[in-house]
Every structure is written in structure tokens, then in C-alpha cells.
Write a protein that holds these residues in place. Sequence first.
Motif, mmCIF file in Angstrom:
data_model
loop_
_atom_site.group_PDB
_atom_site.id
_atom_site.type_symbol
_atom_site.label_atom_id
_atom_site.label_comp_id
_atom_site.label_asym_id
_atom_site.label_seq_id
_atom_site.Cartn_x
_atom_site.Cartn_y
_atom_site.Cartn_z
ATOM 1 N N GLU A 1 0.817 -1.221 0.000
ATOM 2 C CA GLU A 1 0.000 0.000 0.000
ATOM 3 C C GLU A 1 0.848 1.269 0.000
ATOM 4 O O GLU A 1 0.540 2.233 -0.691
ATOM 5 C CB GLU A 1 -0.911 0.031 1.237
ATOM 6 N N ARG A 2 1.926 1.264 0.799
ATOM 7 C CA ARG A 2 2.651 2.517 1.042
ATOM 8 C C ARG A 2 4.110 2.508 0.617
ATOM 9 O O ARG A 2 4.802 3.507 0.749
ATOM 10 C CB ARG A 2 2.606 2.850 2.540
ATOM 11 N N GLY A 3 4.579 1.348 0.150
ATOM 12 C CA GLY A 3 5.997 1.234 -0.208
ATOM 13 C C GLY A 3 6.328 1.907 -1.527
ATOM 14 O O GLY A 3 5.466 2.422 -2.226
ATOM 15 N N LYS A 4 7.609 1.879 -1.869
ATOM 16 C CA LYS A 4 8.069 2.432 -3.150
ATOM 17 C C LYS A 4 7.708 1.449 -4.265
ATOM 18 O O LYS A 4 7.606 0.239 -4.004
ATOM 19 C CB LYS A 4 9.587 2.637 -3.105
ATOM 20 N N PRO A 5 7.558 1.942 -5.490
ATOM 21 C CA PRO A 5 7.181 1.046 -6.595
ATOM 22 C C PRO A 5 8.082 -0.187 -6.728
ATOM 23 O O PRO A 5 7.599 -1.291 -6.957
ATOM 24 C CB PRO A 5 7.288 1.953 -7.828
ATOM 25 N N HIS A 6 9.407 -0.012 -6.566
ATOM 26 C CA HIS A 6 10.300 -1.176 -6.735
ATOM 27 C C HIS A 6 10.117 -2.189 -5.602
ATOM 28 O O HIS A 6 10.319 -3.391 -5.789
ATOM 29 C CB HIS A 6 11.761 -0.732 -6.865
#
Length: 233
Positions: A113-118
Motif C-alpha cells: 500500500e505505502r511502499g516504493k514502486p520497486h
Amino acid sequence: MALEVIELDQKTRLVQELDGHIMKCVRDQNGNHVIQKCIECVPTNRIRFIISAFGGQVATLSTHPYGCRVIQRVLEHCSDELQSQCIVDEILDASYGLSHDQYGNYVTQHILERGKPHERSHIISKLTGKIVQMSQQKYASNVVEKCLEYGDNAERELLVEEIIGQSDKNDALLTMMKDQFANYVVQKVLNVSNDRQLELLLDRVRVHLNALKKYTYGKHIAARFEQLLGEGA
């Protein structure tokens, strides 16, 4: 709680008293709230020793009823990029196992939900190929739904293809629609599919509609499909 109102120097002195007792506090039903408050209210540069204590323990803590909350607070509030990345890396390495755990699944969902795309892509790539099986598991099915919701278009397309399959002989879809957990994943697929996939999905399901109505969990999805088929008519 005192930590919310006292001056920074007092906060720092108070927090220092926890040094050497971090893991014991995290696993305690009262102590975990103190650690969470420290992470929320005290600047990261004053509580590095707390976050350092979690090194090598993140996956284990993530499967603990209190530890999983503490790890999520770190993800939300830690401003030290290096420390934060170390925590995230341990979660990414363990993401498949955590997805199946009653507490760990929340930590995996948090990154999706909140992480970076990678980071999101890392988790999705680890779960790809296991989506049908995971969808039939109580906790992992929630993670699959988040993958479908937060993945980028290419990732979502791969996940949907895995579920609906290319072959008419593949009835993983039917199995999922009758399953108490996986039927929710199929409902999520309906919401996120592109037009081509949705058309394929409706074609595949049309032949199963009457059979689905005989199953407790199939009824929900049969009603949703009839609604969509009606709209497409």
C-alpha cells in the motif's frame, strides 16, 4: 502518555532507559505501546538504538501480535533512509512466508500500500506463479487482493492472466469462485481487469453460472457476474 507532552531532552533521557530492553518491551502487551509511542513521538536520530535492535529479527517480529504493529510504526515514521531500508529489505526477503501469517500479512500489505514502486514490484514478483494457491488461503488472499489493487498495469495484467488462464481446460478460476477466500480475489479481479480481460472472464464464467449458484460462496460472484453481463448486454 508522557512522551507526547514532555520536552525533547526529557524524551531522549526517558527513551535511553529502554536500551537493552527493547525486544522484551516489544513482546509485552503494555511495553509494545511504549515502543510504538517512541517511534511516533521521538525523532529518529534519538531512537536509532531501538530500530537497530530489530536488525535480523524483522520477519520474526512481523509474525508476532505486538511486533507486527511496532514494525508498521517503523515503516511509517522512520526518517533514516538507511535504517528504514534495512527493515524493508528483511520484509521483502520474507514476504512470501509473511503473506501466509495471521500477523505478517499486515506487514506485507503495508509495503504494497505505502511502499516504493520497486518494493511493491519485488513482492509481486515473489508471489507470481503462486497466486491461485495463495488466493485460497485466509491471510494470503488479502495480500493477493492488495497486489491486484496496487500493482502497476503490467503487473496487474500478469496476475489476472495467472488467475483466468489461457486454456479452457484450466478450471482454477472455477475453483477460486467456489472458495470462501478466493471468491473475493475474483471479485477484485472484476474491478481491476482491462476490457479485454473482463470480456474473457465473462465468457469463461458464463458457462459456469448455474453451477456457481449451488455453492455458498459461488452465489455472491454469480450475482456480480449477472449484473456485469446485464450491463454489457
